[in-house]
Enzyme design. Sequence first.
Site, PDB file in Angstrom:
ATOM      1  N   ASP A   3       0.797  -1.082   0.174  1.00 32.25           N
ATOM      2  CA  ASP A   3      -0.217  -0.024  -0.233  1.00 32.25           C
ATOM      3  C   ASP A   3       0.940   1.073   0.152  1.00 32.25           C
ATOM      4  OD1 ASP A   3       0.745  -0.417   2.681  1.00 32.25           O
ATOM      5  OD2 ASP A   3      -1.069  -0.848   3.331  1.00 32.25           O
ATOM      6  N   ASN A  21      -7.809  -2.572  14.006  1.00 31.53           N
ATOM      7  CA  ASN A  21      -9.153  -2.873  13.884  1.00 31.53           C
ATOM      8  C   ASN A  21      -9.151  -4.333  12.981  1.00 31.53           C
ATOM      9  OD1 ASN A  21      -8.298  -2.173  11.084  1.00 31.53           O
ATOM     10  ND2 ASN A  21      -9.976  -0.374  11.092  1.00 31.53           N
ATOM     11  N   HIS A  34      -7.371  -4.513   9.913  1.00 36.15           N
ATOM     12  CA  HIS A  34      -7.125  -4.466   8.633  1.00 36.15           C
ATOM     13  C   HIS A  34      -5.869  -5.158   8.058  1.00 36.15           C
ATOM     14  CE1 HIS A  34      -5.259  -0.503   9.268  1.00 36.15           C
ATOM     15  NE2 HIS A  34      -4.289  -1.050   8.997  1.00 36.15           N
ATOM     16  N   GLU A  36      -9.920  -1.910   5.203  1.00 34.69           N
ATOM     17  CA  GLU A  36     -10.714  -1.794   6.251  1.00 34.69           C
ATOM     18  C   GLU A  36     -11.987  -2.569   6.378  1.00 34.69           C
ATOM     19  OE1 GLU A  36      -8.934   0.133   8.234  1.00 34.69           O
ATOM     20  OE2 GLU A  36      -8.834   2.120   7.466  1.00 34.69           O
TER      21      GLU A  36
END
Length: 248
Positions: free
Chosen positions: A68, A136, A138, A143
């Site tokens: 990313d 979270n 990811h 996400e």
Amino acid sequence: MIKLIVASSKQKASKKAAQIIIELLNKKPNCVLGLATGQSPILTYQELIQDHLKNKRSYSNVTTFNLDEYVGVNVNNKISYHYYMKTNLFDYLDIKKENTFIPQGDSNYLEYANKYDDLIALKNGIDLQILGLGENGHIGFNEPGSNPNSKTRVVNLTKSTIKANSRFFNSIEDVPKQAISMGIKSILSAKKILLLAFGSKKANAIKELFKAQKLKKPNINVPCTYLINHENVVVILDLKAAALLKEI
Ligand code: GLP
């Protein structure tokens, strides 16, 4: 299938991760590595650099694809993942710059994102994908709610990711709101996956991953749980990240 390794420290866990990468380099000197940024792989990268300096292990035929990059951030900006890769790994290895691929976050980012999965396929796919883990759950910047069939694309970052990543910026307002990320499908296309998670902030996402494995059902709200659908995943944790596994 997930193989779980719990090490007594982040240092020991990172040595183990580096060993797995080195084994692949020995077997396949022209392998394709999928790379991650963030704190989690830093010690593993340092192990690889030490090994390269000491044992002259070569990366001259290795190709890499990063997961990313932030949108709107120039490659020379210190907060870019381009800069991270250069200063934490590439500058210390004999890898060829033209064999290192990172999603482009500034100019032509849409065009580049659209062809990223094809570029990976042209190199015959990723042999080993290294992953960190968001608090979270990811992976990359996929996400909660990400589509399991997603490929490399522009994604909006959640408030919790912006907050978690603000530690790398002067203020929370400076954190980009969007990123380019390989998709869940792009990640699951790798032949082998190595997930690294350290510290108590990752414990809940790790618990969800193994809960999903037990139930044989991924949880769309915790993207890492799609890893249960892959046949060759190694998860390496320290004791803090593994702390909630006993609750399953
Ligand atoms: C970022 C990256 C992820 C990384 C995660 C965890 O959001 N996009 O790829 O895994 O942070 O980072 P860290 O390893 O610093 O905890």
